[in-house]
Scaffold this active site. Structure first.
Site, mmCIF file in Angstrom:
data_model
loop_
_atom_site.group_PDB
_atom_site.id
_atom_site.type_symbol
_atom_site.label_atom_id
_atom_site.label_comp_id
_atom_site.label_asym_id
_atom_site.label_seq_id
_atom_site.Cartn_x
_atom_site.Cartn_y
_atom_site.Cartn_z
ATOM 1 N N ILE A 14 0.850 -1.206 0.000
ATOM 2 C CA ILE A 14 0.000 0.000 0.000
ATOM 3 C C ILE A 14 0.881 1.250 0.000
ATOM 4 O O ILE A 14 0.634 2.195 -0.748
ATOM 5 C CB ILE A 14 -0.958 0.020 1.216
ATOM 6 C CG1 ILE A 14 -1.844 -1.238 1.224
ATOM 7 C CG2 ILE A 14 -1.843 1.267 1.186
ATOM 8 C CD1 ILE A 14 -2.801 -1.336 2.398
ATOM 9 N N HIS A 178 -14.369 -2.399 10.589
ATOM 10 C CA HIS A 178 -13.802 -2.926 9.353
ATOM 11 C C HIS A 178 -13.605 -4.425 9.520
ATOM 12 O O HIS A 178 -12.528 -4.906 9.813
ATOM 13 C CB HIS A 178 -12.473 -2.234 9.063
ATOM 14 C CG HIS A 178 -11.861 -2.671 7.765
ATOM 15 N ND1 HIS A 178 -12.523 -2.598 6.567
ATOM 16 C CD2 HIS A 178 -10.639 -3.174 7.480
ATOM 17 C CE1 HIS A 178 -11.737 -3.047 5.617
ATOM 18 N NE2 HIS A 178 -10.587 -3.410 6.140
HETATM 19 P P1 A3D Z 1 3.082 -4.914 3.419
HETATM 20 O O1 A3D Z 1 3.289 -4.927 1.948
HETATM 21 O O2 A3D Z 1 3.587 -6.061 4.217
HETATM 22 O O3 A3D Z 1 3.728 -3.536 3.986
HETATM 23 C C1 A3D Z 1 3.837 -3.275 5.336
HETATM 24 C C2 A3D Z 1 5.168 -2.588 5.545
HETATM 25 O O4 A3D Z 1 5.269 -2.179 6.911
HETATM 26 C C3 A3D Z 1 6.373 -3.505 5.259
HETATM 27 O O5 A3D Z 1 7.193 -2.924 4.261
HETATM 28 C C4 A3D Z 1 7.087 -3.580 6.608
HETATM 29 O O6 A3D Z 1 8.487 -3.682 6.524
HETATM 30 C C5 A3D Z 1 6.633 -2.266 7.247
HETATM 31 N N1 A3D Z 1 6.839 -2.226 8.697
HETATM 32 C C6 A3D Z 1 6.766 -3.247 9.590
HETATM 33 N N2 A3D Z 1 7.054 -2.790 10.821
HETATM 34 C C7 A3D Z 1 7.322 -1.478 10.708
HETATM 35 C C8 A3D Z 1 7.695 -0.480 11.632
HETATM 36 N N3 A3D Z 1 7.845 -0.724 12.938
HETATM 37 N N4 A3D Z 1 7.895 0.780 11.167
HETATM 38 C C9 A3D Z 1 7.741 1.071 9.860
HETATM 39 N N5 A3D Z 1 7.391 0.156 8.948
HETATM 40 C C10 A3D Z 1 7.167 -1.103 9.353
HETATM 41 O O7 A3D Z 1 1.527 -4.738 3.776
HETATM 42 P P2 A3D Z 1 0.412 -3.905 2.964
HETATM 43 O O8 A3D Z 1 1.008 -2.598 2.533
HETATM 44 O O9 A3D Z 1 -0.240 -4.784 1.983
HETATM 45 O O10 A3D Z 1 -0.634 -3.657 4.158
HETATM 46 C C11 A3D Z 1 -0.297 -2.814 5.241
HETATM 47 C C12 A3D Z 1 -1.351 -2.886 6.343
HETATM 48 O O11 A3D Z 1 -2.598 -2.392 5.854
HETATM 49 C C13 A3D Z 1 -1.664 -4.296 6.867
HETATM 50 O O12 A3D Z 1 -1.801 -4.250 8.274
HETATM 51 C C14 A3D Z 1 -2.993 -4.634 6.213
HETATM 52 O O13 A3D Z 1 -3.743 -5.567 6.968
HETATM 53 C C15 A3D Z 1 -3.651 -3.279 6.205
HETATM 54 N N6 A3D Z 1 -4.746 -3.117 5.248
HETATM 55 C C16 A3D Z 1 -5.816 -2.385 5.676
HETATM 56 C C17 A3D Z 1 -6.884 -2.178 4.831
HETATM 57 C C18 A3D Z 1 -8.059 -1.392 5.327
HETATM 58 O O14 A3D Z 1 -8.995 -1.158 4.593
HETATM 59 C C19 A3D Z 1 -8.079 -0.920 6.684
HETATM 60 C C20 A3D Z 1 -6.879 -2.694 3.532
HETATM 61 C C21 A3D Z 1 -5.780 -3.435 3.122
HETATM 62 C C22 A3D Z 1 -4.700 -3.630 3.994
#
Ligand code: A3D
Length: 311
Positions: A14, A178
């Site tokens: 994201i 959510h």
């Molecule tokens: P992902 O591609 O794994 O990215 C998450 C990033 O966070 C990774 O690059 C990690 O290295 C980084 N990270 C981990 N710990 C830390 C820290 N302490 N400080 C800074 N960065 C850190 O995941 P994503 O981008 O696909 O999703 C991110 C989050 O959004 C997840 O928790 C999903 O569940 C959530 N999400 C929410 C929705 C909503 O509609 C609310 C929708 C889709 C995903």
């Protein structure tokens, strides 16, 4: 007056997409921050998008970092730090890992960007945004969770797929937590003002509501190794834009309720007015008995997850 500054905490799926579309909208300079192990990745994404600029014509700067000093003075902070779901996982299964991460993030954002409008995306959303609010001590108008925009967008998408009408002319609202207990307010769904119930038979509408509730899980299954990222990035960007351009948009968002809709002291999906003052208002309206009882169910679920944060 220089450009605005947007800090993306978490530069994964994201975060990376957010960097691209935020830059393309020229909302401001973008800083992508991730853990030290992922610093190269943040710098790489920033540089790659910088090199896209000559072809697209925008002038903002992008940088990657693992040092919170670089987010100093950010106007907007969007938090996606954490882990996403894998097949078979509930959003709640992420709590124990993501709560530690949000505590660290909140302390740093408080230190380096105390005046930023903060949009939380990490799951389980309603509990993580609550945790950020508690740990940071930020005023309630400065903190919001992105979820309702996505859930509503999914509902609109499915209604458009069903009717064949432009998604642009389809409006509706999804409230609540959510998760699978979210509350699509079917009464508000319409195509250019025509009530959806006049256009779709009841059984089909029910099936669409059901699909909306588990739409995130449908994508988790398809991806096999992560969750949705294009649409979530767009939704978070839209909320940042509403704040930065003082658009006064009404976007279903996880906002802190203090009595609105009978909810007190919790973040939950409600129509939120977003403008230069952040979450300027929770827009209240009368719910039917059924809608209200569905909202109370989701409220209980959110309370339970929040209790597990220990905050
Ligand atoms: P992902 O591609 O794994 O990215 C998450 C990033 O966070 C990774 O690059 C990690 O290295 C980084 N990270 C981990 N710990 C830390 C820290 N302490 N400080 C800074 N960065 C850190 O995941 P994503 O981008 O696909 O999703 C991110 C989050 O959004 C997840 O928790 C999903 O569940 C959530 N999400 C929410 C929705 C909503 O509609 C609310 C929708 C889709 C995903």
């Amino acid at each position: 007056m220089g450009r605005k500054k947007i800090a993306l905490i978490g530069g994964g799926q994201i975060g990376g997409n957010l960097a691209l579309i935020t830059a393309q909208k020229e909302l401001g300079d973008v800083v992508i921050l991730d853990i030290p192990k992922a610093e190269g990745m943040t710098k790489g994404k920033a540089l790659d998008i910088m090199q896209l600029r000559p072809h697209d014509g925008y002038d903002v700067n992008l940088t990657g970092t693992s040092d919170y000093k670089d987010i100093e003075g950010a106007n907007v902070v969007i938090i996606t730090a954490g882990v996403p779901r894998k097949p078979g996982m509930d959003r709640e299964d992420l709590l124990s890992i993501n709560i530690k991460i949000i505590t660290d993030v909140a302390e740093n954002v408080k230190k380096y960007a105390p005046n930023a409008f903060v949009i939380v995306v990490s799951n389980p959303l309603d509990a993580i945004v609550y945790s950020f609010y508690k740990v940071s001590g930020f005023p309630k108008n400065q903190v919001v969770g992105m979820a309702g925009a996505l859930d509503t967008g999914r509902f609109r998408t499915f209604l458009s797929m069903e009717t064949g009408f432009s998604v642009q002319d389809i409006h509706c609202m999804v409230m609540g937590g959510h998760g699978d207990t979210m509350v699509p307010i079917i009464r508000t769904a319409n195509v250019a003002g025509i009530p959806i119930t006049e256009l779709i038979p009841e059984d089909r509408l029910e099936a669409i509501v059901k699909r909306t509730r588990v739409a995130g899980g449908e994508l988790v299954k398809l991806f096999g190794n992560g969750s949705a990222y294009y649409a979530p990035a767009q939704c978070a960007m839209e909320m940042a834009e509403a704040y930065l351009l003082d658009k006064k948009r009404v976007i279903p968002s996880a906002a802190l309720c203090e009595g609105e809709f009978g909810i007190d002291g919790y973040f939950i999906g409600v129509p939120a007015l977003i403008g230069a003052g952040g979450v300027e208002k929770v827009v209240e309206f009368e719910l039917t008995e059924d809608e209200n009882s569905a909202l109370q169910d989701t409220y209980e679920k959110v309370k339970k997850t929040v209790a597990e944060t220990g905050l």
